[in-house]
Design an enzyme around this catalytic site. Structure first.
Site, PDB file in Angstrom:
ATOM      1  N   ARG A 137      54.735  45.835 -24.107  1.00 29.68           N
ATOM      2  CA  ARG A 137      54.183  45.924 -25.466  1.00 29.68           C
ATOM      3  C   ARG A 137      52.659  46.068 -25.463  1.00 29.68           C
ATOM      4  O   ARG A 137      51.978  45.609 -26.381  1.00 29.68           O
ATOM      5  CB  ARG A 137      54.571  44.703 -26.318  1.00 29.68           C
ATOM      6  CG  ARG A 137      56.050  44.616 -26.637  1.00 29.68           C
ATOM      7  CD  ARG A 137      56.311  43.551 -27.685  1.00 29.68           C
ATOM      8  NE  ARG A 137      57.721  43.252 -27.785  1.00 29.68           N
ATOM      9  CZ  ARG A 137      58.235  42.041 -27.986  1.00 29.68           C
ATOM     10  NH1 ARG A 137      57.439  40.999 -28.112  1.00 29.68           N
ATOM     11  NH2 ARG A 137      59.533  41.861 -28.068  1.00 29.68           N
ATOM     12  N   ARG A 176      50.233  45.295 -31.886  1.00 26.50           N
ATOM     13  CA  ARG A 176      49.466  44.779 -33.025  1.00 26.50           C
ATOM     14  C   ARG A 176      48.247  43.943 -32.655  1.00 26.50           C
ATOM     15  O   ARG A 176      47.429  43.640 -33.513  1.00 26.50           O
ATOM     16  CB  ARG A 176      50.388  43.965 -33.940  1.00 26.50           C
ATOM     17  CG  ARG A 176      51.359  44.827 -34.739  1.00 26.50           C
ATOM     18  CD  ARG A 176      52.329  43.973 -35.537  1.00 26.50           C
ATOM     19  NE  ARG A 176      53.284  43.293 -34.671  1.00 26.50           N
ATOM     20  CZ  ARG A 176      54.106  42.335 -35.081  1.00 26.50           C
ATOM     21  NH1 ARG A 176      54.055  41.911 -36.336  1.00 26.50           N
ATOM     22  NH2 ARG A 176      54.958  41.778 -34.241  1.00 26.50           N
ATOM     23  N   ARG A 188      49.177  52.549 -37.193  1.00 24.48           N
ATOM     24  CA  ARG A 188      50.429  52.163 -37.843  1.00 24.48           C
ATOM     25  C   ARG A 188      50.319  52.350 -39.349  1.00 24.48           C
ATOM     26  O   ARG A 188      51.253  52.828 -40.000  1.00 24.48           O
ATOM     27  CB  ARG A 188      50.740  50.701 -37.476  1.00 24.48           C
ATOM     28  CG  ARG A 188      51.850  50.033 -38.280  1.00 24.48           C
ATOM     29  CD  ARG A 188      53.235  50.336 -37.740  1.00 24.48           C
ATOM     30  NE  ARG A 188      54.263  49.747 -38.572  1.00 24.48           N
ATOM     31  CZ  ARG A 188      54.893  48.612 -38.281  1.00 24.48           C
ATOM     32  NH1 ARG A 188      54.624  47.953 -37.180  1.00 24.48           N
ATOM     33  NH2 ARG A 188      55.836  48.151 -39.078  1.00 24.48           N
ATOM     34  N   ASP A 243      61.074  52.756 -29.391  1.00 23.74           N
ATOM     35  CA  ASP A 243      61.838  51.533 -29.641  1.00 23.74           C
ATOM     36  C   ASP A 243      63.227  51.692 -29.025  1.00 23.74           C
ATOM     37  O   ASP A 243      63.762  52.810 -28.965  1.00 23.74           O
ATOM     38  CB  ASP A 243      61.967  51.263 -31.145  1.00 23.74           C
ATOM     39  CG  ASP A 243      62.520  49.873 -31.428  1.00 23.74           C
ATOM     40  OD1 ASP A 243      61.735  48.906 -31.404  1.00 23.74           O
ATOM     41  OD2 ASP A 243      63.743  49.750 -31.630  1.00 23.74           O
ATOM     42  N   TYR A 262      72.179  44.315 -31.599  1.00 25.03           N
ATOM     43  CA  TYR A 262      71.592  44.686 -32.894  1.00 25.03           C
ATOM     44  C   TYR A 262      72.579  45.510 -33.723  1.00 25.03           C
ATOM     45  O   TYR A 262      72.652  45.360 -34.949  1.00 25.03           O
ATOM     46  CB  TYR A 262      70.296  45.478 -32.685  1.00 25.03           C
ATOM     47  CG  TYR A 262      69.161  44.633 -32.174  1.00 25.03           C
ATOM     48  CD1 TYR A 262      68.353  43.906 -33.059  1.00 25.03           C
ATOM     49  CD2 TYR A 262      68.894  44.517 -30.825  1.00 25.03           C
ATOM     50  CE1 TYR A 262      67.310  43.119 -32.601  1.00 25.03           C
ATOM     51  CE2 TYR A 262      67.852  43.725 -30.346  1.00 25.03           C
ATOM     52  CZ  TYR A 262      67.081  43.030 -31.246  1.00 25.03           C
ATOM     53  OH  TYR A 262      66.055  42.240 -30.775  1.00 25.03           O
TER      54      TYR A 262
END
Length: 344
Positions: free
Chosen positions: A25, A29, A38, A75, A150
């Protein structure tokens, strides 16, 4: 003369004086430039599927920290999305999908799979052109079990109870879902390699919630199938497996899947990591919260990994992804300590 890529050298079994370094990652952020991109992209999926934005955010941490590897920004859930399942991301909730039923698995549609993922392949092609020659480019996919969790729950859950229950109640349906995901994930990785990826990594973020038999059926078998299919086309491209939480199963996982390198989470003891390193390259495994804390906690964490694993084939990394609250100065301190400390 071709420039050597340090991460590839380690995955071939070499031990380097200064281990190659990157972070899971690493485009994220904690970087203000990522947050700006973003915002401009509009949504997380637009960020993933727009090569202009995806290339930009992938390059951001390389510009700042000169990491030895760059990992494609995307992703793990683009695979089920490309198979026709709905997908959206909500702030504070993460990915959301309509839960798949057993009778819907046969309807997963791979006809436009590569067409739907073409923006990702274009991102990889551009990255290989724009990255420094010495920087290894990593492609990736989610492991079938983690992706399935998921798809079955429709969102992330603390212990993946919905997917575990599904595996117990509908073993044939689960086997079919994992097989479909393995086939398409392998095809996805092959296309990424074709586009320029030097290495691929398979993320199994939820492998640690399963008992022995289910671990074998849901984690080991599908990943072994991906490895087999990728190697049939690209026998010399290294594959890193990251089965988070696998603990005592790590050695079994590596032997039965055939992955080249083994990603370790931060709970793996150094004694076990050393033992695993005897069988090939390991990657990890600094606790991401040591990076948040900084100072003595960070220094001690870095030093213990270098002391235990630095003389063998090591890719220095975190034991999971960097968290958004991580100070940039702490990342700089970690990079400096790994590169200087390894020489001492």
């Amino acid at each position: 003369m071709a420039v050597k890529r340090a991460l590839l050298q380690v995955l071939k079994g070499e031990s380097l004086e200064v281990p190659p370094l990157w972070m899971m990652r690493q485009a994220g952020r904690y970087l203000p430039e990522y947050r700006e991109a973003r915002k401009k992209a509009g949504s997380f999926l637009d960020l993933c599927y727009n090569p202009d934005f995806a290339v930009e955010v992938t390059l951001q941490p390389i510009r700042r920290f000169d990491f030895d590897a760059s990992i494609l920004f995307s992703d793990i859930l683009v695979v089920p999305h490309a198979l026709g399942r709905d997908l959206r991301f909500e702030e504070g909730r993460g990915p959301l999908m309509t839960p798949i039923r057993a009778d819907e698995i046969s309807a997963l549609d791979g006809e436009k799979f590569h067409v739907n993922l073409e923006p990702v392949y274009e991102t990889v092609r551009r990255l290989r052109r724009e990255l420094p020659e010495k920087t290894t480019l990593i492609g990736f996919c989610g492991a079938p079990w983690t992706v399935a969790t998921y798809m079955i729950a429709g969102h992330g859950t603390p212990d993946q109870a919905p997917a575990r229950l599904f595996a117990y109640r509908e073993p044939q349906a689960m086997a079919k879902l994992l097989s479909i995901l393995a086939d398409h994930s392998a095809a996805y990785l092959i296309r990424q390699i074709e586009a320029g990826a030097d290495v691929v990594q398979i993320f199994d973020s939820w492998s640690g919630v399963l008992d022995d038999a289910t671990f074998e059926a849901c984690c080991v078998k599908p990943v072994a199938e991906i490895v087999r299919k990728v190697r049939a086309v690209y026998p010399n491209v290294p594959i890193i497996g990251f089965p988070k939480g696998a603990g005592a199963q790590l050695d079994t996982y590596r032997q039965r899947t055939g992955v080249t390198g083994l990603g370790l989470d931060w709970t793996v003891p150094m004694s076990q990591a050393r033992s695993l390193q005897a069988g090939g390259a390991v990657q990890g495994n600094l606790d991401p919260l040591r990076l948040v804390a900084g100072g003595r906690a960070l220094d001690e964490g870095v030093d213990s990994i270098l002391e235990a694993l630095g003389t063998g084939p090591l890719i220095f990394n975190l034991g999971h992804g960097i968290t958004p609250e991580t100070p940039i100065a702490h990342v700089e301190a970690m990079v400096s300590r790994v590169r200087k400390g390894a020489r001492q």
